[in-house]
Design a protein around this motif. Sequence first.
Motif, PDB file in Angstrom:
ATOM      1  N   ASP A 182      12.854  -6.798 -14.464  1.00  0.00           N
ATOM      2  CA  ASP A 182      13.884  -7.055 -15.546  1.00  0.00           C
ATOM      3  C   ASP A 182      12.915  -6.928 -16.920  1.00  0.00           C
ATOM      4  N   LEU A 183      13.292  -5.928 -17.722  1.00  0.00           N
ATOM      5  CA  LEU A 183      12.861  -5.870 -19.032  1.00  0.00           C
ATOM      6  C   LEU A 183      12.948  -6.844 -19.984  1.00  0.00           C
ATOM      7  N   SER A 184      13.923  -7.725 -19.611  1.00  0.00           N
ATOM      8  CA  SER A 184      14.147  -8.894 -20.469  1.00  0.00           C
ATOM      9  C   SER A 184      13.496 -10.271 -20.209  1.00  0.00           C
ATOM     10  N   SER A 185      12.840 -10.418 -18.967  1.00  0.00           N
ATOM     11  CA  SER A 185      12.278 -11.754 -18.483  1.00  0.00           C
ATOM     12  C   SER A 185      11.436 -11.553 -17.398  1.00  0.00           C
ATOM     13  N   THR A 186      10.203 -11.053 -17.703  1.00  0.00           N
ATOM     14  CA  THR A 186       9.124 -10.768 -16.665  1.00  0.00           C
ATOM     15  C   THR A 186       7.685 -10.871 -17.229  1.00  0.00           C
ATOM     16  N   ARG A 187       7.352 -10.511 -18.210  1.00  0.00           N
ATOM     17  CA  ARG A 187       6.008 -10.567 -18.699  1.00  0.00           C
ATOM     18  C   ARG A 187       5.512 -12.038 -18.906  1.00  0.00           C
ATOM     19  N   PRO A 188       4.964 -12.480 -18.570  1.00  0.00           N
ATOM     20  CA  PRO A 188       4.391 -13.809 -18.951  1.00  0.00           C
ATOM     21  C   PRO A 188       3.992 -13.954 -20.450  1.00  0.00           C
ATOM     22  N   GLY A 189       4.325 -14.971 -21.157  1.00  0.00           N
ATOM     23  CA  GLY A 189       4.046 -15.357 -22.483  1.00  0.00           C
ATOM     24  C   GLY A 189       3.932 -16.885 -22.820  1.00  0.00           C
ATOM     25  N   GLY A 190       3.124 -17.657 -21.918  1.00  0.00           N
ATOM     26  CA  GLY A 190       2.673 -18.834 -22.612  1.00  0.00           C
ATOM     27  C   GLY A 190       2.630 -19.729 -21.069  1.00  0.00           C
ATOM     28  N   THR A 191       2.603 -20.995 -21.429  1.00  0.00           N
ATOM     29  CA  THR A 191       2.205 -22.145 -20.687  1.00  0.00           C
ATOM     30  C   THR A 191       3.292 -22.539 -19.691  1.00  0.00           C
ATOM     31  N   PRO A 192       3.304 -22.462 -18.324  1.00  0.00           N
ATOM     32  CA  PRO A 192       4.282 -22.853 -17.281  1.00  0.00           C
ATOM     33  C   PRO A 192       4.210 -24.440 -17.394  1.00  0.00           C
ATOM     34  N   PHE A 193       5.260 -25.001 -17.221  1.00  0.00           N
ATOM     35  CA  PHE A 193       5.545 -26.453 -16.971  1.00  0.00           C
ATOM     36  C   PHE A 193       6.578 -26.728 -16.132  1.00  0.00           C
ATOM     37  N   ALA A 194       6.687 -27.888 -15.430  1.00  0.00           N
ATOM     38  CA  ALA A 194       7.487 -28.243 -14.363  1.00  0.00           C
ATOM     39  C   ALA A 194       8.739 -29.182 -14.908  1.00  0.00           C
ATOM     40  N   ARG A 195       9.980 -28.744 -14.662  1.00  0.00           N
ATOM     41  CA  ARG A 195      11.027 -29.718 -15.350  1.00  0.00           C
ATOM     42  C   ARG A 195      12.060 -29.802 -14.229  1.00  0.00           C
ATOM     43  N   ASN A 196      12.442 -31.074 -13.998  1.00  0.00           N
ATOM     44  CA  ASN A 196      13.211 -31.336 -12.676  1.00  0.00           C
ATOM     45  C   ASN A 196      13.030 -30.602 -11.517  1.00  0.00           C
TER      46      ASN A 196
END
Length: 292
Positions: A182-196
Amino acid sequence: MKQPAEVILRGGIDASSVVWLPDMPPGSFRADPFALWRGGHLHVFAEAFDYRDRVGHIDLLIFDRDLNLLECRTVLKTPWHLSYPFVFEADGEIWMLPEAFQSGALTLYRARRFPFEWEPVCEVPLDGPAIDATPFFYGEKWWLFYAPSHSKLAKKSHLHVAWSDSLTGPWKLHPLNPVRIDLSSTRPGGTPFARNGVINLPVQDCRATYGAAICILEIDCLDETQFSATVGEMLVAPPWMAPFTEGLHTLATAGSVTLIDVKRMDVSLHGKLGRVDGIIRQRLKRANVFRR
């Protein structure tokens, strides 16, 4: 910014919380900031790029608790381009996993003397050199999110995953790779975090241009055989940041501080000539290497 990422994602960027990095010389820029707090100081690592040689390196900027700049220097430089200096703590050490796909490999570095000296520890063998590799420890395993480098389109539209029981490997490729296209939402761009209980991975929206905006990919199912995710909040550069409103492609967290990068395109004659000069220099350099 003096705001945690979750506050920004809910309410947008507060102008009063923004601290700008110092300007770069004409024809150059910094991008991909990541940071760690250590000894009461914020250590920001970022790609530094000059169009004259077109080979990025990693700069370090050190700030005090009030985000006053104390020092700036280059800490990692190689013959090949470096960017996306993902810095993190694990196993009692401090690590950096910069993008270096032009070298043909992904190399994990360890701080020999933080924050100034770094040593290569091992290569991370995957299905080719990785773009913007982003590690995250979750569910007693290390997960690595990255974009493949086998084509110009895949760099912006494919998401691959690998996993390991140890940071130094061996790494195993996810059988569903690419787990998302998906061109709109795949290439990583920062720090992951867990939420819920859900992994939140900042990824780039590259539909209008490379790194036009950041959105949160909410990964609700991830194991050695499965992957599923939906797109959550989106963050764009607000109008008051003009002229830096043509892209926002990093969202990195460091406690109560969040780092982003925003961009503008220099369409002046000076800017165009600088880019052309850089391309010529790079091609001449490659030709000289080839002749040797």
